[in-house]
Design a protein around this motif. Structure first.
Motif, PDB file in Angstrom:
ATOM      1  N   LYS A 118       6.456 -13.602   9.455  1.00 25.44           N
ATOM      2  CA  LYS A 118       6.356 -13.738   8.004  1.00 25.44           C
ATOM      3  C   LYS A 118       5.323 -12.730   7.511  1.00 25.44           C
ATOM      4  CE  LYS A 118       7.886 -18.532   7.609  1.00 25.44           C
ATOM      5  NZ  LYS A 118       7.578 -19.905   7.121  1.00 25.44           N
ATOM      6  N   LEU A 119       5.699 -11.966   6.508  1.00 28.00           N
ATOM      7  CA  LEU A 119       4.838 -10.898   6.027  1.00 28.00           C
ATOM      8  C   LEU A 119       3.762 -11.425   5.100  1.00 28.00           C
ATOM      9  CD1 LEU A 119       4.075  -7.940   5.665  1.00 28.00           C
ATOM     10  CD2 LEU A 119       5.848  -7.764   3.898  1.00 28.00           C
ATOM     11  N   ASP A 120       2.509 -11.192   5.472  1.00 27.44           N
ATOM     12  CA  ASP A 120       1.363 -11.491   4.622  1.00 27.44           C
ATOM     13  C   ASP A 120       0.947 -10.179   3.966  1.00 27.44           C
ATOM     14  OD1 ASP A 120      -1.104 -12.001   3.484  1.00 27.44           O
ATOM     15  OD2 ASP A 120      -1.823 -13.258   5.141  1.00 27.44           O
ATOM     16  N   LYS A 121       1.350  -9.994   2.712  1.00 31.68           N
ATOM     17  CA  LYS A 121       1.114  -8.716   2.035  1.00 31.68           C
ATOM     18  C   LYS A 121      -0.362  -8.466   1.780  1.00 31.68           C
ATOM     19  CE  LYS A 121       5.648  -8.408  -0.176  1.00 31.68           C
ATOM     20  NZ  LYS A 121       6.388  -8.257  -1.456  1.00 31.68           N
ATOM     21  N   GLN A 122      -1.155  -9.515   1.665  1.00 30.32           N
ATOM     22  CA  GLN A 122      -2.587  -9.320   1.467  1.00 30.32           C
ATOM     23  C   GLN A 122      -3.265  -8.852   2.751  1.00 30.32           C
ATOM     24  OE1 GLN A 122      -4.090 -12.974  -0.292  1.00 30.32           O
ATOM     25  NE2 GLN A 122      -3.850 -12.108  -2.352  1.00 30.32           N
ATOM     26  N   ALA A 123      -2.843  -9.407   3.866  1.00 33.60           N
ATOM     27  CA  ALA A 123      -3.415  -9.005   5.148  1.00 33.60           C
ATOM     28  C   ALA A 123      -2.907  -7.632   5.578  1.00 33.60           C
ATOM     29  CB  ALA A 123      -3.083 -10.037   6.223  1.00 33.60           C
ATOM     30  N   LEU A 124      -1.690  -7.293   5.162  1.00 39.19           N
ATOM     31  CA  LEU A 124      -1.065  -6.023   5.533  1.00 39.19           C
ATOM     32  C   LEU A 124      -0.638  -5.301   4.254  1.00 39.19           C
ATOM     33  CD1 LEU A 124       1.202  -7.382   8.411  1.00 39.19           C
ATOM     34  CD2 LEU A 124      -1.026  -6.250   8.668  1.00 39.19           C
ATOM     35  N   PRO A 125      -1.588  -4.712   3.517  1.00 35.10           N
ATOM     36  CA  PRO A 125      -1.260  -4.150   2.209  1.00 35.10           C
ATOM     37  C   PRO A 125      -0.480  -2.844   2.257  1.00 35.10           C
ATOM     38  CG  PRO A 125      -3.567  -3.769   2.724  1.00 35.10           C
ATOM     39  CD  PRO A 125      -3.034  -4.659   3.803  1.00 35.10           C
ATOM     40  N   ARG A 126      -0.642  -2.079   3.328  1.00 33.78           N
ATOM     41  CA  ARG A 126       0.000  -0.770   3.398  1.00 33.78           C
ATOM     42  C   ARG A 126       1.267  -0.821   4.253  1.00 33.78           C
ATOM     43  NH1 ARG A 126      -4.474   3.123   5.752  1.00 33.78           N
ATOM     44  NH2 ARG A 126      -4.313   1.527   7.385  1.00 33.78           N
ATOM     45  N   THR A 127       2.193   0.057   3.945  1.00 34.25           N
ATOM     46  CA  THR A 127       3.407   0.153   4.757  1.00 34.25           C
ATOM     47  C   THR A 127       3.060   0.408   6.214  1.00 34.25           C
ATOM     48  OG1 THR A 127       4.745   0.954   2.906  1.00 34.25           O
ATOM     49  CG2 THR A 127       5.523   1.475   5.116  1.00 34.25           C
ATOM     50  N   VAL A 128       2.105   1.296   6.474  1.00 37.87           N
ATOM     51  CA  VAL A 128       1.759   1.623   7.856  1.00 37.87           C
ATOM     52  C   VAL A 128       1.165   0.413   8.574  1.00 37.87           C
ATOM     53  CG1 VAL A 128      -0.573   2.507   7.372  1.00 37.87           C
ATOM     54  CG2 VAL A 128       0.735   3.422   9.300  1.00 37.87           C
ATOM     55  N   ASP A 129       0.421  -0.443   7.860  1.00 33.38           N
ATOM     56  CA  ASP A 129      -0.117  -1.658   8.468  1.00 33.38           C
ATOM     57  C   ASP A 129       1.018  -2.556   8.951  1.00 33.38           C
ATOM     58  OD1 ASP A 129      -2.666  -0.791   7.710  1.00 33.38           O
ATOM     59  OD2 ASP A 129      -2.594  -1.893   5.821  1.00 33.38           O
ATOM     60  N   ARG A 130       2.044  -2.667   8.122  1.00 33.85           N
ATOM     61  CA  ARG A 130       3.175  -3.543   8.453  1.00 33.85           C
ATOM     62  C   ARG A 130       3.955  -3.016   9.649  1.00 33.85           C
ATOM     63  NH1 ARG A 130       4.740  -4.398   2.002  1.00 33.85           N
ATOM     64  NH2 ARG A 130       2.625  -5.115   1.467  1.00 33.85           N
ATOM     65  N   PHE A 131       4.106  -1.699   9.702  1.00 32.15           N
ATOM     66  CA  PHE A 131       4.793  -1.118  10.851  1.00 32.15           C
ATOM     67  C   PHE A 131       4.002  -1.369  12.133  1.00 32.15           C
ATOM     68  CE2 PHE A 131       7.088   2.533   8.349  1.00 32.15           C
ATOM     69  CZ  PHE A 131       7.916   1.597   7.757  1.00 32.15           C
ATOM     70  N   VAL A 132       2.713  -1.056  12.114  1.00 36.46           N
ATOM     71  CA  VAL A 132       1.902  -1.151  13.330  1.00 36.46           C
ATOM     72  C   VAL A 132       1.737  -2.606  13.767  1.00 36.46           C
ATOM     73  CG1 VAL A 132      -0.394  -0.718  14.297  1.00 36.46           C
ATOM     74  CG2 VAL A 132       0.726   1.029  12.920  1.00 36.46           C
ATOM     75  N   ALA A 133       1.719  -3.532  12.822  1.00 32.76           N
ATOM     76  CA  ALA A 133       1.588  -4.953  13.175  1.00 32.76           C
ATOM     77  C   ALA A 133       2.711  -5.405  14.100  1.00 32.76           C
ATOM     78  CB  ALA A 133       1.567  -5.803  11.911  1.00 32.76           C
ATOM     79  N   LEU A 134       3.874  -4.768  13.999  1.00 38.57           N
ATOM     80  CA  LEU A 134       5.012  -5.176  14.825  1.00 38.57           C
ATOM     81  C   LEU A 134       4.904  -4.678  16.263  1.00 38.57           C
ATOM     82  CD1 LEU A 134       7.913  -4.629  12.262  1.00 38.57           C
ATOM     83  CD2 LEU A 134       6.829  -6.787  12.919  1.00 38.57           C
ATOM     84  N   SER A 135       3.894  -3.877  16.552  1.00 41.56           N
ATOM     85  CA  SER A 135       3.699  -3.409  17.930  1.00 41.56           C
ATOM     86  C   SER A 135       3.049  -4.475  18.801  1.00 41.56           C
ATOM     87  CB  SER A 135       2.834  -2.148  17.948  1.00 41.56           C
ATOM     88  OG  SER A 135       1.483  -2.452  17.599  1.00 41.56           O
ATOM     89  N   ALA A 136       2.401  -5.447  18.176  1.00 39.63           N
ATOM     90  CA  ALA A 136       1.635  -6.457  18.910  1.00 39.63           C
ATOM     91  C   ALA A 136       2.304  -7.819  18.797  1.00 39.63           C
ATOM     92  CB  ALA A 136       0.209  -6.520  18.370  1.00 39.63           C
ATOM     93  N   ASP A 137       1.832  -8.754  19.604  1.00 42.75           N
ATOM     94  CA  ASP A 137       2.348 -10.116  19.526  1.00 42.75           C
ATOM     95  C   ASP A 137       1.969 -10.748  18.196  1.00 42.75           C
ATOM     96  OD1 ASP A 137       3.426  -9.919  22.077  1.00 42.75           O
ATOM     97  OD2 ASP A 137       1.613 -10.717  23.036  1.00 42.75           O
ATOM     98  N   ALA A 138       2.748 -11.734  17.796  1.00 48.55           N
ATOM     99  CA  ALA A 138       2.465 -12.443  16.551  1.00 48.55           C
ATOM    100  C   ALA A 138       1.089 -13.113  16.618  1.00 48.55           C
ATOM    101  CB  ALA A 138       3.542 -13.495  16.295  1.00 48.55           C
ATOM    102  N   ASN A 139       0.445 -13.213  15.459  1.00 47.58           N
ATOM    103  CA  ASN A 139      -0.849 -13.903  15.313  1.00 47.58           C
ATOM    104  C   ASN A 139      -1.969 -13.257  16.118  1.00 47.58           C
ATOM    105  OD1 ASN A 139       0.402 -15.937  13.675  1.00 47.58           O
ATOM    106  ND2 ASN A 139       1.185 -16.878  15.559  1.00 47.58           N
ATOM    107  N   THR A 140      -1.853 -11.933  16.326  1.00 45.97           N
ATOM    108  CA  THR A 140      -2.932 -11.191  16.972  1.00 45.97           C
ATOM    109  C   THR A 140      -3.500 -10.200  15.956  1.00 45.97           C
ATOM    110  OG1 THR A 140      -1.380  -9.525  17.813  1.00 45.97           O
ATOM    111  CG2 THR A 140      -1.902 -11.389  19.256  1.00 45.97           C
ATOM    112  N   PRO A 141      -4.745  -9.755  16.158  1.00 48.71           N
ATOM    113  CA  PRO A 141      -5.333  -8.796  15.204  1.00 48.71           C
ATOM    114  C   PRO A 141      -4.522  -7.514  15.113  1.00 48.71           C
ATOM    115  CG  PRO A 141      -7.015  -9.731  16.660  1.00 48.71           C
ATOM    116  CD  PRO A 141      -5.693 -10.154  17.211  1.00 48.71           C
TER     117      PRO A 141
END
Length: 337
Positions: A128-151
Motif C-alpha cells: 500500500k502506497l504511503d505518499k507522505q512516506a514516499l513523496p517522490r517517484t524515485v522513492d516509490r521505485f526504490v522502496a520496491l527493491s526491499a521487503d515490505a515494512n523495511t526502511p
C-alpha cells in the motif's frame, strides 16, 4: 551460485523517458542488495536506448502492446513466452491492472508492486502506497527493491553510460565538427503540454547570450518538438545547431553527453541531462519539483512556487502562465555563464 537459484528479476518498466531514467535508482538498489542478481526490464520499445545505457540491466524486452489497450489475450501469450526464463521475482513500476497480467501469466513466483488498480491476486507481494512516506517517484521505485515494512534503502542517482564515439559519429554523419568550445544544450519540449514549457523567446534569449560568449548552442527534441526548436533557432538568428527531430533517443543521449550545461523544461530529457551529471537548469511550471526532481547534485531548480502552483494542468487554467513567464532569461543566464 546455481543458476536455478540465482535471483533473476523482471521489472515491468514505465513508459515515460523521465520515469525510466529514475528507475535506474531501483536497479542500482537491487544490485546493492543482491549483487549477483540479473535484471531484465520489459517496457515500450522507445525506452530501450535508455536501458542499453544502464550497466545494471541485463536485457531490455520490448513490449508490443499499444498504449491504453487491454489486449488480454496478447498479454497472456506474451507472459507464457517468458515462463521458461527463470524469473524469481517481478517488480511492477506501473500501476495499471493490465500491466500486472504478464508477470502472472509468466508464473513468476514473487510479484511485487503497489496496489494500483485493484491488483489483488495478480500480485502476491502487494504494497500500500504511503505518499507522505514516499513523496517522490524515485522513492516509490526504490522502496520496491526491499521487503515490505523495511526502511527505504539508500538511493543512488541515475548515471547513464553514454558513448562519446557514437556522439562523434553522429556529428560526422551530419558533417558537424566535434566541438572545440563549450556547448549549451537547450531542451524546450515537454510532451505533457504548454504549462510545462518555458517561453520559446526566453530560450532564444539564453541562446543569444551564450553564443555571444563563445558557446555553441545545441537544440534537442523529438519530432513533436521540431516547431519549438525551429522557432528558437529563428529567434536567435540561427545561432544554434538544431537537432530537433533529427536524432533517435540513443543518439540524443550521446550527443548531450558532449554538452557542458543544459537548460530544460521538466521533461524526459531533463532527467537524461541529470543522469549524465551535467550542470543543469531545470525549469518547472505546472509540475512539482518535490515529486519528480532531477537526480543530480549539479542541478539547479527554477520554480517559483506560486499560490496556484503546482496545478498539474496541461494548459494554464488562469491563462497567464506566470509560473513560467516570471522566470526571466537573465536569471537562467547568470547561473550558466
Amino acid at each position: 551460485m546455481n543458476a536455478a537459484l540465482q535471483d533473476k528479476i523482471l521489472v515491468m518498466g514505465p513508459s515515460w523517458v523521465g520515469d525510466m531514467v529514475m528507475a535506474q535508482s531501483l536497479f542500482k538498489a537491487l544490485k546493492q542488495q543482491k549483487p549477483g542478481c540479473i535484471i531484465d526490464v520489459a517496457a515500450p520499445a522507445w525506452t530501450l536506448p535508455l536501458l542499453e545505457r544502464m550497466p545494471e540491466v541485463n536485457a531490455g524486452i520490448a513490449l508490443p502492446f499499444k498504449h491504453g489497450e487491454l489486449g488480454l489475450g496478447e498479454r497472456i501469450r506474451f507472459g507464457h513466452s517468458l515462463k521458461n526464463h527463470g524469473y524469481t521475482q517481478s517488480i511492477m513500476l506501473t500501476n495499471s491492472l493490465k500491466s500486472a497480467i504478464l508477470p502472472f501469466a509468466a508464473r513468476i513466483p514473487k510479484r511485487t508492486g503497489f496496489v494500483g488498480e485493484m491488483r489483488y491476486g495478480l500480485l502476491n507481494d502487494i504494497r500500500k502506497l504511503d505518499k507522505q512516506a514516499l513523496p517522490r517517484t524515485v522513492d516509490r521505485f526504490v522502496a520496491l527493491s526491499a521487503d515490505a515494512n523495511t526502511p527505504l534503502p539508500d538511493i543512488s542517482n541515475p548515471s547513464l553510460a553514454a558513448s562519446r564515439d557514437n556522439a562523434l559519429a553522429c556529428l560526422a554523419s551530419m558533417r558537424i565538427p566535434s566541438p572545440q568550445t563549450p556547448v549549451l544544450g537547450l531542451c524546450p519540449g515537454a510532451e505533457y503540454g504548454e504549462a510545462k514549457r518555458w517561453p520559446l523567446e526566453y530560450y532564444a534569449e539564453v541562446a543569444r547570450a551564450a553564443h555571444a560568449q563563445g558557446w555553441q548552442v545545441w537544440l534537442f527534441g523529438s519530432e513533436k518538438d521540431v516547431p519549438f526548436t525551429a522557432e528558437i533557432n529563428r529567434l536567435s538568428n540561427m545561432a544554434c545547431l538544431d537537432f530537433g527531430g533529427k536524432t533517435k533517443l540513443g543518439d540524443a543521449i550521446d550527443l548531450m553527453s558532449l554538452c557542458d550545461a543544459v537548460v530544460s523544461n521538466d521533461s524526459g530529457l531533463m532527467h537524461v541531462a541529470a543522469a549524465l551529471n551535467k550542470k543543469l537548469i531545470a525549469i518547472y511550471g505546472s509540475s512539482d519539483p518535490h515529486h519528480t526532481p532531477p537526480m543530480s547534485s549539479k542541478a539547479i531548480i527554477e520554480y517559483l512556487g506560486l499560490e496556484c502552483s503546482p496545478c498539474f494542468q496541461r494548459e494554464c487554467p488562469l491563462g497567464h502562465l506566470n509560473c513560467l513567464r516570471r522566470i526571466k532569461p537573465d536569471t537562467v543566464t547568470q547561473k550558466l555563464i
